[in-house]
Design a protein around this motif. Structure first.
Motif, PDB file in Angstrom:
ATOM      1  N   GLU A   1       0.832  -1.210   0.000  1.00 32.45           N
ATOM      2  CA  GLU A   1       0.000   0.000   0.000  1.00 32.45           C
ATOM      3  C   GLU A   1       0.863   1.254   0.000  1.00 32.45           C
ATOM      4  OE1 GLU A   1      -3.528   2.117   2.680  1.00 32.45           O
ATOM      5  OE2 GLU A   1      -2.887   0.072   3.145  1.00 32.45           O
ATOM      6  N   ALA A   2       1.975   1.219   0.754  1.00 32.91           N
ATOM      7  CA  ALA A   2       2.873   2.374   0.792  1.00 32.91           C
ATOM      8  C   ALA A   2       3.456   2.660  -0.589  1.00 32.91           C
ATOM      9  CB  ALA A   2       3.994   2.129   1.804  1.00 32.91           C
ATOM     10  N   VAL A   3       3.797   1.614  -1.335  1.00 29.65           N
ATOM     11  CA  VAL A   3       4.315   1.798  -2.691  1.00 29.65           C
ATOM     12  C   VAL A   3       3.260   2.469  -3.571  1.00 29.65           C
ATOM     13  CG1 VAL A   3       5.060   0.578  -4.774  1.00 29.65           C
ATOM     14  CG2 VAL A   3       5.946  -0.119  -2.537  1.00 29.65           C
ATOM     15  N   ALA A   4       2.002   2.046  -3.429  1.00 32.52           N
ATOM     16  CA  ALA A   4       0.925   2.650  -4.211  1.00 32.52           C
ATOM     17  C   ALA A   4       0.713   4.117  -3.820  1.00 32.52           C
ATOM     18  CB  ALA A   4      -0.363   1.852  -4.015  1.00 32.52           C
ATOM     19  N   LEU A   5       0.790   4.418  -2.529  1.00 28.20           N
ATOM     20  CA  LEU A   5       0.641   5.805  -2.081  1.00 28.20           C
ATOM     21  C   LEU A   5       1.750   6.684  -2.642  1.00 28.20           C
ATOM     22  CD1 LEU A   5      -0.309   5.238   1.684  1.00 28.20           C
ATOM     23  CD2 LEU A   5      -1.804   6.122  -0.127  1.00 28.20           C
TER      24      LEU A   5
ATOM     25  N   ARG B   1      10.752  -5.378  -3.388  1.00 24.85           N
ATOM     26  CA  ARG B   1      11.033  -6.791  -3.640  1.00 24.85           C
ATOM     27  C   ARG B   1      10.492  -7.585  -2.458  1.00 24.85           C
ATOM     28  NH1 ARG B   1      15.388  -6.932  -7.564  1.00 24.85           N
ATOM     29  NH2 ARG B   1      15.181  -9.220  -7.501  1.00 24.85           N
ATOM     30  N   ILE B   2       9.758  -8.646  -2.733  1.00 21.27           N
ATOM     31  CA  ILE B   2       9.200  -9.511  -1.696  1.00 21.27           C
ATOM     32  C   ILE B   2       9.826 -10.880  -1.863  1.00 21.27           C
ATOM     33  CG2 ILE B   2       7.109 -10.550  -0.747  1.00 21.27           C
ATOM     34  CD1 ILE B   2       5.548  -8.154  -1.806  1.00 21.27           C
ATOM     35  N   ALA B   3      10.691 -11.249  -0.928  1.00 27.70           N
ATOM     36  CA  ALA B   3      11.429 -12.511  -1.003  1.00 27.70           C
ATOM     37  C   ALA B   3      10.936 -13.450   0.089  1.00 27.70           C
ATOM     38  CB  ALA B   3      12.929 -12.268  -0.850  1.00 27.70           C
TER      39      ALA B   3
ATOM     40  N   LEU C   1      -1.460 -11.147  -1.602  1.00 20.30           N
ATOM     41  CA  LEU C   1      -0.562 -10.038  -1.927  1.00 20.30           C
ATOM     42  C   LEU C   1      -0.530  -9.785  -3.431  1.00 20.30           C
ATOM     43  CD1 LEU C   1       2.393 -10.853   0.506  1.00 20.30           C
ATOM     44  CD2 LEU C   1       0.825  -8.901   0.657  1.00 20.30           C
ATOM     45  N   ARG C   2      -0.495 -10.851  -4.215  1.00 20.32           N
ATOM     46  CA  ARG C   2      -0.496 -10.675  -5.672  1.00 20.32           C
ATOM     47  C   ARG C   2      -1.795 -10.011  -6.139  1.00 20.32           C
ATOM     48  NH1 ARG C   2       3.418 -13.012  -8.735  1.00 20.32           N
ATOM     49  NH2 ARG C   2       4.862 -14.466  -7.720  1.00 20.32           N
ATOM     50  N   ALA C   3      -2.901 -10.396  -5.516  1.00 17.97           N
ATOM     51  CA  ALA C   3      -4.185  -9.777  -5.875  1.00 17.97           C
ATOM     52  C   ALA C   3      -4.190  -8.298  -5.503  1.00 17.97           C
ATOM     53  CB  ALA C   3      -5.321 -10.515  -5.171  1.00 17.97           C
ATOM     54  N   GLN C   4      -3.604  -7.966  -4.363  1.00 17.12           N
ATOM     55  CA  GLN C   4      -3.526  -6.564  -3.948  1.00 17.12           C
ATOM     56  C   GLN C   4      -2.659  -5.751  -4.917  1.00 17.12           C
ATOM     57  OE1 GLN C   4      -1.182  -5.799  -0.464  1.00 17.12           O
ATOM     58  NE2 GLN C   4      -2.174  -3.846  -0.011  1.00 17.12           N
ATOM     59  N   VAL C   5      -1.536  -6.316  -5.319  1.00 15.50           N
ATOM     60  CA  VAL C   5      -0.658  -5.633  -6.266  1.00 15.50           C
ATOM     61  C   VAL C   5      -1.404  -5.333  -7.561  1.00 15.50           C
ATOM     62  CG1 VAL C   5       1.368  -5.972  -7.757  1.00 15.50           C
ATOM     63  CG2 VAL C   5       1.500  -6.526  -5.313  1.00 15.50           C
TER      64      VAL C   5
ATOM     65  N   LEU D   1      -4.118  -2.571  -6.990  1.00 13.89           N
ATOM     66  CA  LEU D   1      -3.578  -1.225  -6.817  1.00 13.89           C
ATOM     67  C   LEU D   1      -2.791  -0.751  -8.033  1.00 13.89           C
ATOM     68  CD1 LEU D   1      -2.370  -1.411  -3.085  1.00 13.89           C
ATOM     69  CD2 LEU D   1      -4.458  -0.364  -3.982  1.00 13.89           C
ATOM     70  N   GLY D   2      -2.617  -1.621  -9.010  1.00 15.28           N
ATOM     71  CA  GLY D   2      -1.928  -1.222 -10.236  1.00 15.28           C
ATOM     72  C   GLY D   2      -0.451  -0.948 -10.064  1.00 15.28           C
ATOM     73  N   VAL D   3       0.213  -1.714  -9.196  1.00 12.42           N
ATOM     74  CA  VAL D   3       1.649  -1.497  -8.968  1.00 12.42           C
ATOM     75  C   VAL D   3       2.456  -2.733  -9.372  1.00 12.42           C
ATOM     76  CG1 VAL D   3       1.419   0.275  -7.188  1.00 12.42           C
ATOM     77  CG2 VAL D   3       1.315  -2.147  -6.533  1.00 12.42           C
ATOM     78  N   GLY D   4       1.947  -3.456 -10.356  1.00 11.74           N
ATOM     79  CA  GLY D   4       2.649  -4.650 -10.802  1.00 11.74           C
ATOM     80  C   GLY D   4       4.035  -4.372 -11.350  1.00 11.74           C
ATOM     81  N   ASP D   5       4.242  -3.151 -11.865  1.00 13.53           N
ATOM     82  CA  ASP D   5       5.563  -2.800 -12.388  1.00 13.53           C
ATOM     83  C   ASP D   5       6.491  -2.294 -11.293  1.00 13.53           C
ATOM     84  OD1 ASP D   5       3.988  -0.519 -11.987  1.00 13.53           O
ATOM     85  OD2 ASP D   5       5.091   0.636 -13.510  1.00 13.53           O
ATOM     86  N   ARG D   6       5.967  -2.161 -10.069  1.00 18.11           N
ATOM     87  CA  ARG D   6       6.740  -1.639  -8.938  1.00 18.11           C
ATOM     88  C   ARG D   6       7.052  -2.707  -7.900  1.00 18.11           C
ATOM     89  NH1 ARG D   6       9.259   2.735  -9.827  1.00 18.11           N
ATOM     90  NH2 ARG D   6       9.252   1.800 -11.886  1.00 18.11           N
ATOM     91  N   VAL D   7       6.317  -3.789  -7.897  1.00 17.32           N
ATOM     92  CA  VAL D   7       6.459  -4.832  -6.881  1.00 17.32           C
ATOM     93  C   VAL D   7       6.857  -6.136  -7.552  1.00 17.32           C
ATOM     94  CG1 VAL D   7       5.335  -6.122  -5.028  1.00 17.32           C
ATOM     95  CG2 VAL D   7       4.731  -3.713  -5.411  1.00 17.32           C
TER      96      VAL D   7
END
Length: 370
Positions: free
Chosen positions: A210-214, A225-227, A236-240, A243-249
């Motif tokens: 959410e912070a990345v989206a904000l 990066r989520i390792a 989490l993938r559904a949230q990404v 929020l339209g941040v697939g290119d950021r996460v």
């Protein structure tokens, strides 16, 4: 000493985490020093009933959800007659109530208790069961010597009714030779932050997403990066996607220790927004690599991150404040370097050898009393 340790899992278990790293780092060292260490833990499909690792003899019985029932019977049949100098219950997940079925000297080792946070992770029936099983801890374990991995955990145990005088705080360690800065490894050119660990709901990785989206909405572009692996990944993938941040996460999945170290050295900071941890070993591993940590100002984490010196603490549950902290690092590489250097200095006082020394001394003291 002849030491028996009881823990839900060993490090080879696919569900292992920080508690199992602690188990092998501490008791593996004691085994290599000449002590005899035996571990009784749960198994998993395909696991061998007996094994050896880090000098420890491993006995496996039951499974993840049946170990508390299987362990007492296995102990009585196979282990009770051995001349143990001390038995350690490494309380991880839910208590085994060893005072009812293990002869003393007995030591309780606690990473953290879930309390109400169990309801953030599990279904209501399982969360309620965990909460209820923790309720008798003060009555069952009162009067036993105990170890806690942080002051926060010791305070929690004391608040529940254990005597503070029975509690010994021994902080987790870090492998300072393996986790170390490397001047030849450059940070990612774009501000990139890392979550590394199990993907569990109570870790609140969703706050980092959410912070990345904000930040994107503010015009500040950072990467996350989520390792790790775990049952929270589909959400989490559904949230990404939502929020339209697939290119950021980016999801890295399971990573080896070597790959984890590479990511810790390359990222601008780590993120750990959970409401409660025993200690927050990932924060110290990051610091050892010269990388700052951004974490929730919550029990355990506020001890593994020194605000303004080794990283930044933010109010738990506040994605906006988390975004602010990430933005401050993204805008200031000098701040990243300063906090990273502070993280390394902090980590240098927290070696696994030191933790093993303190554990060995405490167990010898208890065995001598017994």
């Amino acid at each position: 000493m002849n030491i028996l340790v009881l823990n839900w899992q060993d490090l080879a278990n696919p569900q292992s985490g920080g508690a199992e790293i602690h188990l092998h780092e501490i008791f593996g060292r004691l085994a290599r020093r000449g002590h005899t260490v035996t571990l009784l833990c749960s198994g998993w499909p395909g696991a061998a009933a007996r094994a050896e690792a880090d000098g420890m003899r491993i006995h496996r019985t039951g499974g993840r959800n049946t170990f508390s029932l299987a362990a007492p019977a296995y102990y009585r049949k196979h282990l009770a007659a051995a001349p143990w100098d001390v038995v350690v219950e490494d309380l991880n997940k839910v208590p085994l109530f060893t005072p009812y079925w293990v002869r003393r000297p007995l030591v309780l080792l606690v990473h953290h208790l879930f309390g109400a946070t169990a309801f953030r992770e599990a279904s209501v029936p399982f969360a309620a069961a965990t909460w209820l099983l923790e309720r008798p801890i003060p009555r069952v374990y009162r009067g036993l010597p105990a170890q806690a991995v942080s002051e926060s955990t010791a305070d929690d145990l004391a608040a529940r009714g254990l005597r503070r005088s029975d509690l010994r705080v021994i902080h987790n360690g870090v492998d300072l030779e393996f986790f170390s800065p490397n001047p030849f490894v450059a940070r990612f050119p774009e501000p990139t932050f890392l979550y590394v660990g199990r993907l569990k709901r109570y870790k609140r990785i969703d706050l980092a997403v959410e912070a990345v989206a904000l930040l994107r909405a503010r015009g500040t572009h950072v990467r996350l990066r989520i390792a790790g692996r775990g049952d929270e990944e589909p959400r989490l993938r559904a949230q990404v996607e939502r929020l339209g941040v697939g290119d950021r996460v980016e999801f890295d999945g399971f990573v080896t220790e070597e790959r984890k170290r590479e990511l810790l050295r390359s990222c601008w900071g780590t993120v750990l927004p959970s409401p409660k941890e025993g200690w927050g070993i990932a924060n110290v591993e990051a610091g050892a690599c010269g990388t700052p940590a951004v974490a929730a100002d919550s029990p355990g984490l506020r001890e593994s991150v020194v605000h303004g010196q080794t990283g930044l603490l933010v109010p738990y549950g506040d994605a906006g404040k988390l975004a602010d902290a990430l933005a401050s690092l993204a805008a200031d590489p000098a701040l990243v370097a300063r906090l990273g250097a502070g993280g390394r200095r902090f980590a240098e006082g927290l070696s696994w050898d030191r933790a093993a020394d303190l554990t060995q001394a405490h167990l010898a003291e208890v065995a001598g009393r017994g």
